[in-house]
Design an enzyme around this catalytic site. Structure first.
Site, PDB file in Angstrom:
ATOM      1  N   HIS A  83      53.078  24.968 107.084  1.00 45.90           N
ATOM      2  CA  HIS A  83      54.513  25.004 106.736  1.00 45.90           C
ATOM      3  C   HIS A  83      55.271  23.847 107.394  1.00 45.90           C
ATOM      4  O   HIS A  83      56.415  24.008 107.810  1.00 45.90           O
ATOM      5  CB  HIS A  83      55.151  26.334 107.147  1.00 45.90           C
ATOM      6  CG  HIS A  83      54.591  27.529 106.441  1.00 45.90           C
ATOM      7  ND1 HIS A  83      55.138  28.050 105.291  1.00 45.90           N
ATOM      8  CD2 HIS A  83      53.506  28.301 106.703  1.00 45.90           C
ATOM      9  CE1 HIS A  83      54.434  29.093 104.898  1.00 45.90           C
ATOM     10  NE2 HIS A  83      53.430  29.264 105.733  1.00 45.90           N
ATOM     11  N   ASN A 156      56.675  34.828 102.206  1.00 46.45           N
ATOM     12  CA  ASN A 156      56.207  33.804 101.264  1.00 46.45           C
ATOM     13  C   ASN A 156      56.737  34.106  99.866  1.00 46.45           C
ATOM     14  O   ASN A 156      57.225  35.213  99.612  1.00 46.45           O
ATOM     15  CB  ASN A 156      54.677  33.808 101.196  1.00 46.45           C
ATOM     16  CG  ASN A 156      54.023  33.015 102.311  1.00 46.45           C
ATOM     17  OD1 ASN A 156      54.678  32.232 103.003  1.00 46.45           O
ATOM     18  ND2 ASN A 156      52.729  33.210 102.483  1.00 46.45           N
TER      19      ASN A 156
END
Ligand code: HDE
Length: 713
Positions: A83, A156
């Site tokens: 990320h 997510n």
């Protein structure tokens, strides 16, 4: 002992701006007229270093040079191991009604209360400088600055995950990241090591289906769902626990890019998603996400045909509906990317009373990893004192010292029990807001084993496949052709098809095999159960709005002004963005008026827009016909199934584009046609033309022309 009134008074009252006000003391003041050193000494000259003579060596004494250079040399911190690339925004969350029947969390009780939030949305695999539009999962992390402390929901845009136990995470990430010998490919799963790992990890199959689907290519970070993924617990004021899955639903619906477009954008506009989020907020088009929950009573824990602690499974919305409980609005861009977006430290373990964990082995592992990762990334244990991480709730404890400590603790007592501080800070009992872990009874042998209830790896992958529309299925197959097509080792390709996809659906496995040079399996390995969950298909998303969609108007000198202004104002009234694209940047002259050009054909492309309009005007349409870039623009938009519209002589230009399979009317004939999202009209009837165009844009894509492979773009 403080009373519960004290408890109320004890907490600072929080409104949506509190966090902003709270940060004020850390913001650089705007009236900083003079340059100073870090010590506040005014600097008279920063363009030359202090030298012994104009051509002589630099002198050690130059404290300004040393300070400036040293700071620069230390400007980078390690990027996130996953990320790494993200964009963020501030906003607020507001519950719809009192949610006390589910949770005692303070921020869910009062519909008039706005809790400040900071949200970071990211890709997973690529490094910090990688492109936004790659095929990947998107992270969606929300920090709620509640009066009872910070609550982080780190989710997510897909409701399941690749693996079932956190101990496999380093393996998964090593496999999907660029290969270690030559560090390629960047931000892509399409390589041998990832598919090697996946082929040997059948539990990844359900998530692979999501990653191959259009969900991995969001049109905008504002147009995707997000999920807490794991099953969590909500705890009410009586201490009763219920299981919960968290969902974020975007007000604008769920929309995606197509793969060809994503790849081109990665080159032409690698910041596409980041800019889209930023610009929407700057324009006042504040992204909104509804928070929903699926609640499962403890007694029903075992009533599903999967284990709710297994994060490779979702709870179908048709089985347990999603109850909306509040809305989040993102209304402010960060002031400084590094200080806020880069330094924000999310931790799955940041919970407030009323929210608790389950024994999902992924969730349990994450409870360790996030705190650990911040220690290396942010250089020590005081990262919670960074402005973006500071809670709005007061902090009192005996943690002391460490790199970069900012708080100046007073007195001698940094321990408990103590008498030197009168026993403070005191333990907070539950009725004073102290966090008490849910007293779940646990009894078991120490064992390194996977539960049998986690061993069905394919049923929900099949459920996902069955739930897709025809275009969605085609996209998954094509994505698999691309991904596996990039895998050099034939054995890996074969294993993925035989050991994973042939268990999902035989016909699906055969289609993939045919595209990647593998002999198709002769029969299915597992029978398709035929079940569906319509909520999984993007086909069923919101399609009644064109808000914030971007429409390109292609016009050259001599364009018809009335056409442009009628269409532009009607689309803008519906909340769309309209941009005038021309050959050069100077204003265009029409029959009547002048028009400012927003972008040139060189600086943009159809891939940056949701639809295209070509107005009439003999000279404009005539010159567009001879402009290859303009013809390509329309063909490409057509190939990507976007609405294309033309009025008057603009229709003649469309004819010159030779859009396969589309019959266009005579440009002089009155009336409006809409064939597969190609809207053509005579200016006599602008209202019905505009209505048809708006309807076509709201659909977002017109998949019925997808298989026209002869489009030259
Ligand atoms: Fe993460 N994950 N993760 N993850 N994750 C990180 O924490 C980890 C997982 C997610 O915007 C890291 O601060 C483990 C699932 C997001 O700053 C790290 C496991 C989900 C973000 C980490 C998982 C996520 C991260 C890296 C297996 C969806 C970005 C930097 C158990 C529910 C946060 C950091 C941000 C970031 C560990 C799996 C979401 C290393 C061990 C499942 C959105 O701590």
């Amino acid at each position: 002992m403080p009373s519960s009134d004290d408890k109320k008074n004890d907490r600072r009252s929080v409104d949506e701006n509190t966090k902003s006000k709270d940060l004020e003391q850390f913001r650089e003041s705007s009236d900083d007229a003079y340059l100073t050193s870090e010590q506040g000494v005014r600097v008279n000259h920063t363009d030359d270093s202090l030298k012994a003579g104009v051509r002589g060596p630099t002198i050690m004494e130059d404290f300004h040079f040393r300070e400036k250079m040293t700071h620069f040399d230390h400007e980078r911190i390690p990027e996130r191991v996953v990320h790494a690339r993200g964009s963020a925004a501030h906003g607020f969350f507001q519950p719809y009604e009192n949610a006390a029947k589910y949770s005692k969390a303070g921020f869910l009780q009062d519909p008039s209360k706005k809790t400040p939030v900071f949200v970071r949305i990211s890709t997973v695999v690529g490094s910090r400088g990688s492109a936004d539009t790659v095929r990947d999962v998107r992270g969606f992390s929300t920090k709620f600055y509640t009066e009872e402390g910070n609550y982080d929901l780190v989710g997510n845009n897909m409701p399941v995950f690749f693996i079932q136990d956190a101990i496999k995470f380093p393996d998964l990430v090593h496999a999907i990241k660029p290969e270690p010998d030559n560090e390629t490919p960047q931000a892509s799963a399409a390589h041998d090591t990832f598919w090697d790992f996946a082929s040997l990890t059948p539990e990844s199959t359900h998530m692979l289906m999501w990653v191959l689907s259009d969900r991995a290519l969001p049109r905008s970070l504002r147009m995707m769902e997000a999920f807490g993924v794991h099953t969590f617990r909500l705890i009410d004021a009586d201490g009763k626990s219920r299981f919960v899955k968290f969902h974020w639903k975007p007000a604008l619906g769920v929309h995606s890019l197509v793969w060809d477009e994503s790849q081109k954008l990665a080159g032409k506009d690698p910041d596409f998603s980041r800019k889209d989020l930023w610009e929407a907020i700057e324009n006042g088009d504040y992204p909104e996400f509804e928070l929903g929950i699926q609640v499962v009573e403890e007694d029903d824990e075992h009533s599903f045909d999967f284990d709710i602690l297994d994060d490779t499974k979702l709870i179908p919305e048709e089985e347990v509906p999603v109850t909306p409980i509040g809305k989040m609005t993102l209304n402010r861009n960060p002031d400084n990317f590094f200080a806020e977006t880069e330094q924000v430290a999310f931790q799955v373990g940041n919970v407030v009373p009323g929210i608790d964990f389950t024994n999902d082995p992924m969730l349990q592992g994450r409870l360790f990893s996030y705190l650990d990762t911040q220690l290396i990334r942010l250089g020590g244990p005081n990262f919670n004192e960074l402005p973006i991480n500071r809670p709005v709730a007061d902090v009192h404890n005996n943690q002391r010292d460490g790199y970069g400590r900012q708080k100046i603790n007073k007195g001698k007592g940094a321990y408990l029990p103590n008498s030197v501080r009168g026993g403070c800070p005191m333990h907070a009992p539950e009725n004073m807001g102290g966090y008490v872990h849910h007293a779940e009874k646990v009894d078991g042998h120490k064992i390194r084993e996977r539960s049998d209830s986690f061993k069905d790896h394919f049923s929900q992958a099949t459920l996902f496949w069955n739930s897709m529309s025809k275009p969605e299925k085609d996209h998954i197959v094509k994505a698999a052709h691309f991904e596996l097509g990039k895998v050099k080792d034939k054995e890996i390709r074969k294993r993925v098809i035989y050991e994973l996809f042939n268990h999902v659906d035989h016909a699906f496995a055969v289609q993939i095999a045919k595209g990647v040079g593998i002999d198709p399996p002769s029969s299915g390995a597992t029978k398709n159960h035929g079940k569906k969950s319509p909520a999984l298909s993007m086909e069923n998303t919101v399609k009644d709005s064109i808000k914030t969609r971007k429409i390109a108007v292609l016009a050259l000198e001599g364009y018809n002004h009335a056409h442009v202004s009628a269409v532009k104002s009607a689309l803008m009234k519906e909340g769309a963005q309209v941009k005038i694209i021309s050959e050069r940047g100077d204003p265009l002259q029409s029959d009547k008026d002048k028009l400012e050009v927003d972008m040139t054909l060189i600086t943009t492309g159809s891939i940056m827009f949701d639809a295209v309009f070509i107005p009439g005007g003999k000279d404009s349409a005539g010159a567009l016909k001879k402009n290859g870039t303009a013809v390509h623009f329309v063909n490409e938009a057509f190939k990507h199934c976007k609405p294309v519209a033309a009025m008057g002589e603009g229709v003649d230009f469309l004819k010159a584009c030779r859009l396969p399979g589309i019959q266009l009317p005579d440009s002089e004939k009155s009336g409006v046609t809409n064939e597969k999202g190609v809207v053509a009209g005579n200016p006599d009837n602008p209202d019905s033309f505009i209505k048809e165009f708006i309807r076509a844009i709201a659909q977002h894509r017109h998949w019925d022309r997808e298989h026209i492979d002869t489009v030259p773009a």
